[in-house]
Enzyme design. Structure first.
Site, PDB file in Angstrom:
ATOM      1  N   ASN A   8       1.043  -1.415   0.045  1.00  0.00           N
ATOM      2  CA  ASN A   8      -0.194  -0.011  -0.176  1.00  0.00           C
ATOM      3  C   ASN A   8       1.123   1.299  -0.443  1.00  0.00           C
ATOM      4  O   ASN A   8       1.802   1.450   1.066  1.00  0.00           O
ATOM      5  CB  ASN A   8      -0.895  -0.071   1.401  1.00  0.00           C
ATOM      6  CG  ASN A   8      -1.617   1.492   1.580  1.00  0.00           C
ATOM      7  OD1 ASN A   8      -1.772   1.346   0.678  1.00  0.00           O
ATOM      8  ND2 ASN A   8      -2.250   1.001   2.712  1.00  0.00           N
ATOM      9  N   TRP A   9       0.901   2.060  -1.467  1.00  0.00           N
ATOM     10  CA  TRP A   9       2.017   2.979  -1.400  1.00  0.00           C
ATOM     11  C   TRP A   9       1.048   4.194  -0.974  1.00  0.00           C
ATOM     12  O   TRP A   9       2.079   4.765  -0.534  1.00  0.00           O
ATOM     13  CB  TRP A   9       2.445   3.437  -2.542  1.00  0.00           C
ATOM     14  CG  TRP A   9       2.657   2.255  -3.207  1.00  0.00           C
ATOM     15  CD1 TRP A   9       3.077   0.776  -2.853  1.00  0.00           C
ATOM     16  CD2 TRP A   9       3.721   2.896  -4.536  1.00  0.00           C
ATOM     17  NE1 TRP A   9       3.865   0.120  -4.207  1.00  0.00           N
ATOM     18  CE2 TRP A   9       3.751   0.949  -4.879  1.00  0.00           C
ATOM     19  CE3 TRP A   9       3.552   3.026  -5.755  1.00  0.00           C
ATOM     20  CZ2 TRP A   9       4.957   0.598  -6.188  1.00  0.00           C
ATOM     21  CZ3 TRP A   9       4.359   3.215  -7.368  1.00  0.00           C
ATOM     22  CH2 TRP A   9       4.817   1.627  -7.244  1.00  0.00           C
ATOM     23  N   LYS A  10       0.097   4.211   0.228  1.00  0.00           N
ATOM     24  CA  LYS A  10      -0.848   5.569   0.796  1.00  0.00           C
ATOM     25  C   LYS A  10      -0.588   6.751  -0.619  1.00  0.00           C
ATOM     26  O   LYS A  10      -0.007   5.789  -1.459  1.00  0.00           O
ATOM     27  CB  LYS A  10      -0.583   5.494   2.351  1.00  0.00           C
ATOM     28  CG  LYS A  10      -0.163   4.108   2.482  1.00  0.00           C
ATOM     29  CD  LYS A  10      -0.228   4.425   3.665  1.00  0.00           C
ATOM     30  CE  LYS A  10      -0.008   3.134   4.875  1.00  0.00           C
ATOM     31  NZ  LYS A  10      -0.326   3.441   5.930  1.00  0.00           N
ATOM     32  N   HIS A  93      -9.746   0.848   5.118  1.00  0.00           N
ATOM     33  CA  HIS A  93      -8.107   0.857   5.631  1.00  0.00           C
ATOM     34  C   HIS A  93      -8.378   1.796   7.055  1.00  0.00           C
ATOM     35  O   HIS A  93      -9.589   2.573   7.078  1.00  0.00           O
ATOM     36  CB  HIS A  93      -7.878   1.469   5.036  1.00  0.00           C
ATOM     37  CG  HIS A  93      -6.233   1.310   5.215  1.00  0.00           C
ATOM     38  ND1 HIS A  93      -5.784   2.332   6.283  1.00  0.00           N
ATOM     39  CD2 HIS A  93      -4.726   0.923   5.283  1.00  0.00           C
ATOM     40  CE1 HIS A  93      -4.053   2.245   6.301  1.00  0.00           C
ATOM     41  NE2 HIS A  93      -3.568   1.131   6.227  1.00  0.00           N
ATOM     42  N   GLU A  95      -6.580   4.426   7.506  1.00  0.00           N
ATOM     43  CA  GLU A  95      -6.665   5.710   7.779  1.00  0.00           C
ATOM     44  C   GLU A  95      -7.851   6.036   7.115  1.00  0.00           C
ATOM     45  O   GLU A  95      -8.486   6.901   7.517  1.00  0.00           O
ATOM     46  CB  GLU A  95      -5.755   5.589   6.916  1.00  0.00           C
ATOM     47  CG  GLU A  95      -4.262   6.308   8.256  1.00  0.00           C
ATOM     48  CD  GLU A  95      -2.673   5.672   7.060  1.00  0.00           C
ATOM     49  OE1 GLU A  95      -3.286   5.384   5.751  1.00  0.00           O
ATOM     50  OE2 GLU A  95      -1.903   4.969   8.140  1.00  0.00           O
ATOM     51  N   GLU A 165      -5.372  -5.487  10.625  1.00  0.00           N
ATOM     52  CA  GLU A 165      -4.426  -4.331  11.307  1.00  0.00           C
ATOM     53  C   GLU A 165      -4.449  -3.455  12.089  1.00  0.00           C
ATOM     54  O   GLU A 165      -5.548  -2.501  12.504  1.00  0.00           O
ATOM     55  CB  GLU A 165      -4.542  -3.652   9.778  1.00  0.00           C
ATOM     56  CG  GLU A 165      -3.925  -3.809   8.212  1.00  0.00           C
ATOM     57  CD  GLU A 165      -3.604  -2.817   7.055  1.00  0.00           C
ATOM     58  OE1 GLU A 165      -2.185  -3.078   6.801  1.00  0.00           O
ATOM     59  OE2 GLU A 165      -4.633  -2.081   7.497  1.00  0.00           O
ATOM     60  N   GLY A 171       1.884   2.828  11.157  1.00  0.00           N
ATOM     61  CA  GLY A 171       3.049   3.383  10.804  1.00  0.00           C
ATOM     62  C   GLY A 171       3.322   3.672  12.158  1.00  0.00           C
ATOM     63  O   GLY A 171       4.117   4.734  12.487  1.00  0.00           O
ATOM     64  N   SER A 211       3.529  -2.320  10.225  1.00  0.00           N
ATOM     65  CA  SER A 211       4.726  -2.539  10.728  1.00  0.00           C
ATOM     66  C   SER A 211       5.709  -3.581  10.509  1.00  0.00           C
ATOM     67  O   SER A 211       6.628  -4.486  11.282  1.00  0.00           O
ATOM     68  CB  SER A 211       5.302  -1.833  11.881  1.00  0.00           C
ATOM     69  OG  SER A 211       4.597  -0.880  12.503  1.00  0.00           O
ATOM     70  N   GLY A 232       2.633  -1.054   4.434  1.00  0.00           N
ATOM     71  CA  GLY A 232       3.014   0.080   4.172  1.00  0.00           C
ATOM     72  C   GLY A 232       4.292   0.859   3.321  1.00  0.00           C
ATOM     73  O   GLY A 232       4.969   0.141   2.863  1.00  0.00           O
TER      74      GLY A 232
END
Ligand code: PGA
Length: 252
Positions: A8-10, A93, A95, A165, A171, A211, A232
């Site tokens: 996931n490149w965000k 997700h 976020e 997750e 993160g 992570s 990530g």
């Protein structure tokens, strides 16, 4: 079951940078028949990266979609618009849930939209630190799974991927411990089993995310019920991402 390594490149890399990075991955990531490797660039980079990569080597995923197929929804991108471009879409997700306020209903509708448009949803579930401290992890996971998959037909379950997750591990520098991951992923599989039957639940890939990188991929992939990783930061380092694909290929 196949192993899944999903990056996931965000909201990182512009179109040009994404193309360069995809080219680097194309040279670094090896193809294994038992590993499904997926990269999820930002929306703008999906088309150029799609034209660039060998789809036997890597599949493409989007990071979100809207649940209506079309209409007056300024700024949104529908699963229908992603159809033919992305084979996967990340849904719910943390976020999206915690920064953009998406709730279980949005998530459920998005899962439906993805399936309706022939895109595999990666349904993300996970407890916050507060929920964990309050001993609510199991309850939260069951709720998110039950709600996210509520309207999925048995015949569609084979398209669904679920990612565990824990919000506090994303993160951070603090991946979940393997005992916690084993417990949580069992809760998730049991809940899917209650909804669709035990045999069907066994066919659903469950990923761990939070992570994870080259140094702990092996221990995470060795956990019972973990069939892959949602990555990530480490997915933005070609050598790390390729290493995780290699580790996944080696694990039974
Ligand atoms: P991270 O992100 O690997 O940078 O912790 C994981 C995720 O958000 O899926």
């Amino acid at each position: 079951m196949k192993k899944y390594i999903i990056g996931n490149w965000k909201m990182n890399l512009n179109v040009h940078e994404a193309s360069l990075f995809a080219a680097k991955l194309a040279q670094t990531v090896k193809v294994h028949s038992d590993v499904e490797t997926v990269i999820c660039p930002g929306f703008l980079a999906l088309e150029p990266v799609s034209l660039q990569i060998d789809h036997r080597q890597m599949k493409l995923g989007a990071q979100n979609c809207y649940w209506r197929d079309e209409g007056a929804f300024t700024g949104e991108v529908s699963a229908r618009q992603l159809c033919g471009l992305a084979q996967y879409v990340i849904i719910g997700h943390s976020e999206r849930r915690h920064i953009f306020g998406e709730d279980d209903r949005d998530t459920r509708f998005k899962v439906q939209a993805a399936l309706r448009n022939g895109i595999r949803p990666i349904l993300c579930v996970g407890e916050t630190a507060d929920e964990r401290d309050a001993g609510d992890t199991e309850h939260v996971l069951c709720d998110q799974v039950a709600s996210g998959l509520m309207n999925v037909a048995s015949g569609q379950l084979g398209e669904v991927v679920v990612a565990y997750e824990p919000v506090w591990a994303i993160g951070s520098t603090r991946p979940a411990g393997t005992t916690d991951v084993a417990a949580a992923t069992k809760v998730i599989r049991d809940e899917i089993g209650r909804m669709f039957g035990v045999a069907a639940a066994k066919t659903v890939p469950i990923l761990y995310g939070g992570s994870v990188g080259g140094s702990n991929a092996e221990e995470m992939l060795s956990v019972d019920n973990v069939n892959g990783l949602l990555v990530g930061r480490s997915s933005l380092i070609a050598s790390e991402f390729a290493k995780m694909v290699e580790i996944a290929a080696e694990i039974d």
